[in-house]
Design a protein around this motif. Structure first.
Motif, PDB file in Angstrom:
ATOM      1  N   ALA A  47       0.829  -1.206   0.000  1.00 27.54           N
ATOM      2  CA  ALA A  47       0.000   0.000   0.000  1.00 27.54           C
ATOM      3  C   ALA A  47       0.865   1.258   0.000  1.00 27.54           C
ATOM      4  CB  ALA A  47      -0.932  -0.011   1.209  1.00 27.54           C
ATOM      5  N   TYR A  48       1.918   1.237   0.790  1.00 25.01           N
ATOM      6  CA  TYR A  48       2.811   2.394   0.907  1.00 25.01           C
ATOM      7  C   TYR A  48       3.527   2.684  -0.415  1.00 25.01           C
ATOM      8  CZ  TYR A  48       6.311   5.502   3.002  1.00 25.01           C
ATOM      9  OH  TYR A  48       7.105   6.578   3.313  1.00 25.01           O
ATOM     10  N   SER A  49       3.877   1.629  -1.132  1.00 23.96           N
ATOM     11  CA  SER A  49       4.627   1.773  -2.386  1.00 23.96           C
ATOM     12  C   SER A  49       3.728   1.848  -3.610  1.00 23.96           C
ATOM     13  CB  SER A  49       5.608   0.598  -2.542  1.00 23.96           C
ATOM     14  OG  SER A  49       6.491   0.540  -1.452  1.00 23.96           O
ATOM     15  N   ASN A  50       2.415   1.710  -3.398  1.00 27.61           N
ATOM     16  CA  ASN A  50       1.448   1.719  -4.497  1.00 27.61           C
ATOM     17  C   ASN A  50       1.722   0.586  -5.497  1.00 27.61           C
ATOM     18  OD1 ASN A  50       0.100   4.070  -3.491  1.00 27.61           O
ATOM     19  ND2 ASN A  50       1.710   5.342  -4.380  1.00 27.61           N
ATOM     20  N   THR A  51       1.922  -0.617  -4.956  1.00 31.87           N
ATOM     21  CA  THR A  51       2.119  -1.802  -5.792  1.00 31.87           C
ATOM     22  C   THR A  51       1.084  -2.863  -5.414  1.00 31.87           C
ATOM     23  OG1 THR A  51       3.726  -2.756  -4.244  1.00 31.87           O
ATOM     24  CG2 THR A  51       4.596  -1.383  -6.019  1.00 31.87           C
ATOM     25  N   ARG A  52       0.888  -3.795  -6.321  1.00 34.08           N
ATOM     26  CA  ARG A  52      -0.090  -4.857  -6.070  1.00 34.08           C
ATOM     27  C   ARG A  52       0.486  -5.946  -5.159  1.00 34.08           C
ATOM     28  NH1 ARG A  52      -4.501  -5.735  -8.922  1.00 34.08           N
ATOM     29  NH2 ARG A  52      -4.152  -8.003  -9.032  1.00 34.08           N
ATOM     30  N   HIS A  53       1.804  -6.134  -5.212  1.00 32.65           N
ATOM     31  CA  HIS A  53       2.415  -7.223  -4.466  1.00 32.65           C
ATOM     32  C   HIS A  53       3.629  -6.743  -3.697  1.00 32.65           C
ATOM     33  CE1 HIS A  53      -0.014 -10.210  -6.669  1.00 32.65           C
ATOM     34  NE2 HIS A  53       0.188  -9.406  -7.710  1.00 32.65           N
ATOM     35  N   ALA A  54       3.830  -7.313  -2.515  1.00 31.20           N
ATOM     36  CA  ALA A  54       5.037  -7.106  -1.726  1.00 31.20           C
ATOM     37  C   ALA A  54       5.365  -8.436  -1.056  1.00 31.20           C
ATOM     38  CB  ALA A  54       4.843  -6.014  -0.684  1.00 31.20           C
ATOM     39  N   ILE A  55       6.603  -8.870  -1.187  1.00 26.03           N
ATOM     40  CA  ILE A  55       7.026 -10.171  -0.676  1.00 26.03           C
ATOM     41  C   ILE A  55       8.234  -9.973   0.213  1.00 26.03           C
ATOM     42  CG2 ILE A  55       7.872 -12.481  -1.295  1.00 26.03           C
ATOM     43  CD1 ILE A  55       6.032 -10.491  -3.918  1.00 26.03           C
ATOM     44  N   GLY A  56       8.085 -10.310   1.493  1.00 23.65           N
ATOM     45  CA  GLY A  56       9.166 -10.149   2.453  1.00 23.65           C
ATOM     46  C   GLY A  56      10.287 -11.141   2.217  1.00 23.65           C
ATOM     47  N   LEU A  57      11.523 -10.645   2.221  1.00 23.38           N
ATOM     48  CA  LEU A  57      12.690 -11.475   1.942  1.00 23.38           C
ATOM     49  C   LEU A  57      13.772 -11.245   2.994  1.00 23.38           C
ATOM     50  CD1 LEU A  57      12.963 -10.971  -1.926  1.00 23.38           C
ATOM     51  CD2 LEU A  57      11.898 -12.868  -0.726  1.00 23.38           C
ATOM     52  N   SER A  58      14.800 -12.055   2.918  1.00 25.44           N
ATOM     53  CA  SER A  58      15.831 -12.111   3.955  1.00 25.44           C
ATOM     54  C   SER A  58      16.789 -10.929   3.951  1.00 25.44           C
ATOM     55  CB  SER A  58      16.619 -13.423   3.824  1.00 25.44           C
ATOM     56  OG  SER A  58      16.879 -13.721   2.460  1.00 25.44           O
ATOM     57  N   SER A  59      16.917 -10.217   2.861  1.00 22.57           N
ATOM     58  CA  SER A  59      17.805  -9.051   2.794  1.00 22.57           C
ATOM     59  C   SER A  59      17.555  -8.306   1.493  1.00 22.57           C
ATOM     60  CB  SER A  59      19.278  -9.472   2.867  1.00 22.57           C
ATOM     61  OG  SER A  59      19.664 -10.174   1.690  1.00 22.57           O
ATOM     62  N   GLY A  60      18.114  -7.110   1.413  1.00 29.58           N
ATOM     63  CA  GLY A  60      18.057  -6.376   0.154  1.00 29.58           C
ATOM     64  C   GLY A  60      18.872  -7.045  -0.928  1.00 29.58           C
ATOM     65  N   SER A  61      19.975  -7.655  -0.546  1.00 30.09           N
ATOM     66  CA  SER A  61      20.802  -8.390  -1.508  1.00 30.09           C
ATOM     67  C   SER A  61      20.035  -9.566  -2.089  1.00 30.09           C
ATOM     68  CB  SER A  61      22.089  -8.876  -0.832  1.00 30.09           C
ATOM     69  OG  SER A  61      22.855  -7.794  -0.377  1.00 30.09           O
ATOM     70  N   GLN A 201       3.990  -5.151  -9.674  1.00 31.34           N
ATOM     71  CA  GLN A 201       2.611  -4.894 -10.103  1.00 31.34           C
ATOM     72  C   GLN A 201       2.005  -6.115 -10.796  1.00 31.34           C
ATOM     73  OE1 GLN A 201       1.481  -2.314  -8.899  1.00 31.34           O
ATOM     74  NE2 GLN A 201       2.669  -0.458  -9.250  1.00 31.34           N
ATOM     75  N   ASN A 202       2.843  -6.889 -11.481  1.00 34.81           N
ATOM     76  CA  ASN A 202       2.381  -8.026 -12.268  1.00 34.81           C
ATOM     77  C   ASN A 202       2.048  -9.210 -11.360  1.00 34.81           C
ATOM     78  OD1 ASN A 202       3.276 -10.727 -13.794  1.00 34.81           O
ATOM     79  ND2 ASN A 202       2.467  -9.279 -15.294  1.00 34.81           N
ATOM     80  N   ASP A 203       0.861  -9.777 -11.525  1.00 37.85           N
ATOM     81  CA  ASP A 203       0.416 -10.870 -10.658  1.00 37.85           C
ATOM     82  C   ASP A 203       1.288 -12.111 -10.801  1.00 37.85           C
ATOM     83  OD1 ASP A 203      -1.623  -9.261  -9.734  1.00 37.85           O
ATOM     84  OD2 ASP A 203      -3.145 -10.117 -11.069  1.00 37.85           O
ATOM     85  N   ALA A 204       1.652 -12.443 -12.019  1.00 37.43           N
ATOM     86  CA  ALA A 204       2.463 -13.649 -12.239  1.00 37.43           C
ATOM     87  C   ALA A 204       3.846 -13.492 -11.602  1.00 37.43           C
ATOM     88  CB  ALA A 204       2.598 -13.928 -13.733  1.00 37.43           C
ATOM     89  N   LEU A 205       4.436 -12.305 -11.733  1.00 35.84           N
ATOM     90  CA  LEU A 205       5.740 -12.071 -11.112  1.00 35.84           C
ATOM     91  C   LEU A 205       5.636 -12.103  -9.591  1.00 35.84           C
ATOM     92  CD1 LEU A 205       7.656  -9.275 -13.075  1.00 35.84           C
ATOM     93  CD2 LEU A 205       8.377 -11.624 -12.662  1.00 35.84           C
ATOM     94  N   GLY A 206       4.582 -11.499  -9.063  1.00 32.43           N
ATOM     95  CA  GLY A 206       4.385 -11.508  -7.622  1.00 32.43           C
ATOM     96  C   GLY A 206       4.284 -12.913  -7.069  1.00 32.43           C
ATOM     97  N   GLU A 207       3.515 -13.747  -7.747  1.00 33.18           N
ATOM     98  CA  GLU A 207       3.351 -15.136  -7.305  1.00 33.18           C
ATOM     99  C   GLU A 207       4.674 -15.901  -7.431  1.00 33.18           C
ATOM    100  OE1 GLU A 207       0.875 -19.200  -8.469  1.00 33.18           O
ATOM    101  OE2 GLU A 207       0.177 -17.255  -9.197  1.00 33.18           O
ATOM    102  N   LYS A 208       5.401 -15.672  -8.518  1.00 35.58           N
ATOM    103  CA  LYS A 208       6.666 -16.377  -8.717  1.00 35.58           C
ATOM    104  C   LYS A 208       7.679 -15.990  -7.644  1.00 35.58           C
ATOM    105  CE  LYS A 208       9.983 -17.586 -12.335  1.00 35.58           C
ATOM    106  NZ  LYS A 208      10.361 -17.371 -13.756  1.00 35.58           N
ATOM    107  N   LEU A 209       7.736 -14.727  -7.293  1.00 32.74           N
ATOM    108  CA  LEU A 209       8.657 -14.279  -6.252  1.00 32.74           C
ATOM    109  C   LEU A 209       8.308 -14.900  -4.898  1.00 32.74           C
ATOM    110  CD1 LEU A 209       8.864 -10.595  -7.422  1.00 32.74           C
ATOM    111  CD2 LEU A 209      10.863 -12.049  -7.044  1.00 32.74           C
ATOM    112  N   GLU A 210       7.030 -15.050  -4.637  1.00 33.61           N
ATOM    113  CA  GLU A 210       6.598 -15.674  -3.389  1.00 33.61           C
ATOM    114  C   GLU A 210       7.029 -17.136  -3.334  1.00 33.61           C
ATOM    115  OE1 GLU A 210       2.518 -15.945  -0.693  1.00 33.61           O
ATOM    116  OE2 GLU A 210       2.531 -14.826  -2.567  1.00 33.61           O
ATOM    117  N   VAL A 211       6.978 -17.815  -4.464  1.00 34.47           N
ATOM    118  CA  VAL A 211       7.403 -19.214  -4.528  1.00 34.47           C
ATOM    119  C   VAL A 211       8.925 -19.320  -4.425  1.00 34.47           C
ATOM    120  CG1 VAL A 211       7.482 -21.262  -6.020  1.00 34.47           C
ATOM    121  CG2 VAL A 211       5.367 -19.933  -5.830  1.00 34.47           C
ATOM    122  N   LEU A 212       9.628 -18.412  -5.088  1.00 33.45           N
ATOM    123  CA  LEU A 212      11.094 -18.458  -5.096  1.00 33.45           C
ATOM    124  C   LEU A 212      11.698 -18.322  -3.702  1.00 33.45           C
ATOM    125  CD1 LEU A 212      11.912 -16.327  -8.271  1.00 33.45           C
ATOM    126  CD2 LEU A 212      12.671 -18.674  -7.864  1.00 33.45           C
TER     127      LEU A 212
END
Length: 377
Positions: A47-61, A201-212
């Motif tokens: 919501a803050y970034s105005n994107t459809r998807h956000a996926i929490g990860l272990s680091s910026g790297s 923003q892309n649903d397919a990319l968002g889902e793929k990142l969540e799986v990765l």
């Protein structure tokens, strides 16, 4: 007077009770990985970034690495990126066997010189990684136009720029195919360890990142793709959920500190004595977060001597970054030489970051400027 580069103790003191209570809640829930705190944080950052998807990860790297994996970057592919940034920008490309193709920077912003991008494109080019360095967005309109023209993907390295806005008001991370954030403790929004996030923003990319982020597993123990262990843990998410509510007020304080620094430097005539001040190029655009000042970076004469002098006087400062990618030993195989990117090399040899954190007082800022004036007499 002591002026640290960053004062995390002062930063966290007003929130300590709330943060510890949030951590206690995680301990009592025994939900330590991908639990409700992470889900809440993902929804809030999206919501803050105005994107459809956000996926929490272990680091910026790992955010950069996962982003490139999501785009199926392969050995031999090429990715255009500035030579002047934190190592992870080019390191993520090289880790996947792809080739970082480097560009010089615009010295007024420290971001990629967009005029160089198109001439670097070859048949092997797959993506562009603009870096929103120090809290100010790269010039995204021409970058996106070049990417669209040549069928390239854009991964925004927004590790230092969560909430920063481009001239059209769009937020860092929301403009390209994938945006990457870091929650390293020194960032404007920092956790109590390592943490990062990707947005899309892309649903397919968002889902793929969540799986990765969970070894490519979906459903559990079934793998169509190979991912990694890139998960953001609940304790870090809990800390960030407390802090995110305050991010805009901290940004406003950083902007006020930057404005005062600039006024003090000019009043002291230091801008006429070889000190180049940061240039907020989108300040007149109407964008509220035209620059979020993760760093306040000067270009100064006798940089190393000045840094030592400041340290003697109790003032913290830092050099970001002393060795551009094209001069790193590990990238020698790319064939670049000293002198290939003169503006990045000038930044590397003359830049100095000053304290800019929200809790910095006007008295501390005045002392910093007075000390630099004394050095330059």
């Amino acid at each position: 007077m002591k002026v640290p580069l960053l004062d995390l103790k002062a930063h966290h003191a007003p929130l300590m009770g709330e943060i510890l209570e949030a951590i206690k809640g995680v301990a009592e829930s025994n939900a330590f990985i991908l639990g409700p705190q992470t889900k809440q944080l993902e929804a809030s950052v999206a919501a803050y970034s105005n994107t459809r998807h956000a996926i929490g990860l272990s680091s910026g790297s790992d955010a950069l690495l996962a982003a490139l994996m999501a785009l199926d970057l392969k050995p031999g592919d090429e990715v255009i990126t500035p030579t002047y940034s934190f190592f992870a920008t080019a390191g993520a490309v090289a880790r996947l066997g792809a080739k970082p193709v480097l560009a010089d920077i615009d010295l007024s912003t420290f971001n990629i010189d967009v005029k160089q991008i198109e001439k670097l494109i070859t048949k092997k080019t797959r993506a562009i990684i603009p870096v929103h360095l120090y809290g100010q967005c790269a010039d995204m309109k021409p970058i996106l136009a070049i990417a669209a023209k040549h069928g390239l993907k854009v991964v925004e390295d927004a590790a230092q720029s969560i909430g920063a806005e481009y001239s059209d008001g769009k937020r860092a991370g929301s403009m390209g195919d994938i945006g990457c954030f870091s929650f390293f403790p020194s960032k404007n929004l920092g956790c109590w360890g390592d943490g990062g996030m990707v947005v899309a923003q892309n649903d397919a990319l968002g889902e793929k990142l969540e799986v990765l982020r969970s070894h490519g597993s979906k459903p559990k123990y079934h793998h169509k793709i190979i991912g990694g262990n890139f998960r953001l843990d609940e304790i870090q998410s809990a800390v960030l959920n407390v802090k995110l509510k305050h991010l805009d007020s901290w940004t406003a304080k950083r902007q006020a500190n930057a404005k005062l620094y600039t006024k003090l430097f000019r009043s002291a005539g230091l801008d006429k004595k070889g000190v180049t001040l940061p240039e907020p190029v989108y300040a007149a655009s109407g964008a509220k977060h035209f620059h979020i000042y993760n760093q306040y970076v000067l270009l100064v004469p006798r940089r190393d001597e000045m840094k030592a002098f400041l340290a003697e006087k109790g003032i913290g400062s830092e050099i970001y970054y002393p060795v551009p990618f094209h001069m790193q030993e590990c990238f020698r195989y790319l064939g670049y030489r000293q002198g290939d990117f003169p503006l990045a090399e000038k930044a590397a040899s003359t830049s100095l970051a000053l304290p800019i954190y929200p809790e910095l007082t006007q008295e501390q800022q005045a002392y910093v400027v007075e000390t630099i004036a004394a050095f330059l007499k």
